[in-house]
Design an enzyme around this catalytic site. Structure first.
Site, short mmCIF file in Angstrom:
data_model
loop_
_atom_site.label_atom_id
_atom_site.label_comp_id
_atom_site.label_asym_id
_atom_site.label_seq_id
_atom_site.Cartn_x
_atom_site.Cartn_y
_atom_site.Cartn_z
N ASN A 45 -17.75 24.10 47.52
CA ASN A 45 -18.47 22.88 47.17
C ASN A 45 -19.69 22.83 48.10
O ASN A 45 -19.57 22.47 49.27
CB ASN A 45 -17.54 21.68 47.39
CG ASN A 45 -18.20 20.36 47.02
OD1 ASN A 45 -19.40 20.32 46.72
ND2 ASN A 45 -17.43 19.31 47.05
N ARG A 67 -17.88 23.96 42.52
CA ARG A 67 -18.12 22.62 42.00
C ARG A 67 -19.60 22.51 41.64
O ARG A 67 -20.47 22.79 42.47
CB ARG A 67 -17.78 21.58 43.05
CG ARG A 67 -18.13 20.20 42.59
CD ARG A 67 -18.01 19.18 43.69
NE ARG A 67 -18.24 17.87 43.12
CZ ARG A 67 -18.84 16.89 43.79
NH1 ARG A 67 -19.24 17.07 45.02
NH2 ARG A 67 -19.02 15.72 43.22
N HIS A 119 -17.24 12.81 38.65
CA HIS A 119 -15.87 12.83 39.19
C HIS A 119 -14.88 13.33 38.13
O HIS A 119 -13.69 13.01 38.19
CB HIS A 119 -15.40 11.41 39.61
CG HIS A 119 -16.04 10.88 40.85
ND1 HIS A 119 -16.26 9.53 41.03
CD2 HIS A 119 -16.47 11.49 41.97
CE1 HIS A 119 -16.83 9.34 42.22
NE2 HIS A 119 -16.97 10.51 42.81
N ARG A 176 -23.94 3.17 47.39
CA ARG A 176 -24.66 3.00 46.13
C ARG A 176 -24.36 1.63 45.52
O ARG A 176 -23.23 1.15 45.59
CB ARG A 176 -24.25 4.08 45.11
CG ARG A 176 -24.64 5.47 45.51
CD ARG A 176 -24.38 6.44 44.35
NE ARG A 176 -24.32 7.81 44.84
CZ ARG A 176 -23.26 8.60 44.69
NH1 ARG A 176 -22.19 8.19 44.03
NH2 ARG A 176 -23.29 9.82 45.16
N GLU A 200 -9.23 17.55 43.99
CA GLU A 200 -10.29 18.18 43.20
C GLU A 200 -10.33 19.69 43.41
O GLU A 200 -10.63 20.45 42.49
CB GLU A 200 -11.64 17.53 43.54
CG GLU A 200 -11.73 16.14 42.93
CD GLU A 200 -12.82 15.27 43.54
OE1 GLU A 200 -12.63 14.81 44.68
OE2 GLU A 200 -13.84 15.05 42.88
#
Ligand code: ADP
Length: 396
Positions: free
Chosen positions: A9, A90, A179, A240, A382
């Site tokens: 990642n 990813r 996601h 965010r 993940e």
């Protein structure tokens, strides 16, 4: 061939890696290299001998991956012994082109490059990770696993913004969702825990980490999700804003003379919990709140209210809901968030058991026995999902 996949990642100044057994979900080793390109980099590696840390300058992603390989050599396990089946990457944005994980080739790289305008912060770093891994592992298949892929099943009425239709046709402006590996992974786990076929269950999945997103999953397919063309839309997140009136952009530009980049940065990095309470780490926020800090309390209330609105909306989208699933750092660990977000929804058949919610056991069930809708806490993974999907691609 073994089931081992090296999961990578790559972020703009970091590289995370995991050596996963895609069958069992065991990570034989993992690590994180941060501050790539800065005066001093930082590397952590966790292997069979425990955790080691070091600080040296790391000039590039290539140097970072070389440092990771060195850590495997020095601290184990040896990559020669595990016989890697693939490298799984990813990739944040796969646009409308990628509905499934895909083998990396020059054409894929060209297409992911074309998508950079949709994910300017993420896709260039992901591509860098792919290029470097291709150079260092020329004989291994590389698989790209996209954050957006799981949400490619959204129907047009859910992914289309009500804007001039050329915006979608000519510029790809639509909702994509992110996601996806996490929503997909916990959906499957949820069905298993309910003892039902994934194809027969309706779920609302709440991924609450630094980034936060909700999804409505019908029979294993994502039919709604809260993030949009970019990860900015939807729930309140660490830094965010999530949803806001799009006219605020124009107001800030016209009245305050802010540039588009300034506005973008403020909404992505200085908003959310950080903007409201000066703190984006949820544990810190909880401490502030417990000490009576009013801004932290308001931030918590706004955060949970937004989740509740999405639960109601996705309930309506699905018609019937079998389970609500909480996952990721906050979702898995904050009983207070789960309680506040679902408080007062008994008439919708949603009822928590306070003791189970305070300490979810092995099963992860935190709803009361009489609750029509099960509420589950399921750890996301993940890296495992990326490894599983990568292995599937190379085995097909
Ligand atoms: P990422 O999106 O980076 O993968 P995580 O899923 O690890 O993030 O979630 C990080 C968030 O989870 C942080 O805000 C952190 O404070 C929060 N978190 C982690 N542990 C706890 C805990 N025990 N209680 C409340 N929040 C927690």
């Amino acid at each position: 061939m073994s089931d081992h996949v090296l999961v990578i990642n790559a972020g703009s100044s970091s590289l995370k890696y995991s050596l996963m057994d895609a069958g069992s979900g065991e990570a034989a080793a993992d690590g994180l290299i941060e501050r790539i390109g800065e005066a001093e980099g930082h590397q952590k590696h966790r292997g069979p001998d425990g955790e080691t840390e070091s600080s040296d300058p790391i000039a590039s992603h290539e140097d970072a991956l070389r440092a990771a390989l060195k850590a495997f050599e020095t601290h184990g396990p040896s990559l020669d012994d595990v016989d890697l089946a693939a490298v799984g990457h990813r990739v944040v944005h796969g646009g409308s082109r990628f509905a499934a994980p895909s083998l990396v080739d020059d054409a894929l790289i060209a297409e992911v490059t074309e998508l950079v305008p949709l994910a300017p912060l993420h896709n260039p770093a992901n591509l860098e990770g792919i290029e470097v891994a291709r150079r260092l592992f020329p004989d291994l298949p590389q698989v790209a696993v996209f954050d957006t892929a799981f949400h490619q099943t959204l129907p047009p009425h859910a992914y289309t913004y009500a804007v001039p239709s050329e915006w979608l046709e000519e510029h790809g402006i639509r909702r994509y969702g992110f996601h996806g590996t996490s929503h997909s992974f916990v959906s499957e786990q949820a069905a298993r825990r309910l003892g039902r076929d994934l194809a027969d269950v309706n779920l609302i999945v709440l991924h609450l980490g630094n980034g936060c997103s909700a999804s409505a999953v019908r029979g294993g397919q994502s039919v709604e999700t809260s993030m949009g063309m970019t990860p900015l839309e939807g729930l309140v997140m660490g830094t965010r804003s999530g949803d806001l009136d799009p006219a605020i952009h124009a107001h800030l530009a016209r009245e305050l003379g802010w540039s588009i980049d300034e506005i973008d940065r403020a909404l992505n990095s200085k908003s959310g919990l950080k903007g409201l309470a000066g703190e984006n780490d949820f544990r810190e926020l909880s401490r502030l709140r417990a000490s009576g800090n009013e801004r932290a309390q308001l931030a918590f209330d706004v955060y949970c209210h937004r989740i509740k609105k999405y639960v109601g909306a996705y309930y309506a989208v699905l018609g019937t809901v079998d389970a609500i699933v909480f996952t990721a750092g906050v979702g898995q660990h904050s009983a207070e968030v789960r309680a506040a977000s679902l408080q007062g929804l008994e008439r919708l058949g949603i009822e928590l058991d306070p003791d189970r919610n305070a300490e979810p056991g092995e099963t992860g069930v935190v709803s009361a026995d009489g609750s029509d809708v099960a509420v589950l806490v399921i750890p996301t993974n993940e890296e495992w999902e990326i490894a599983r999907q990568a292995l599937q691609v190379v085995r097909d």
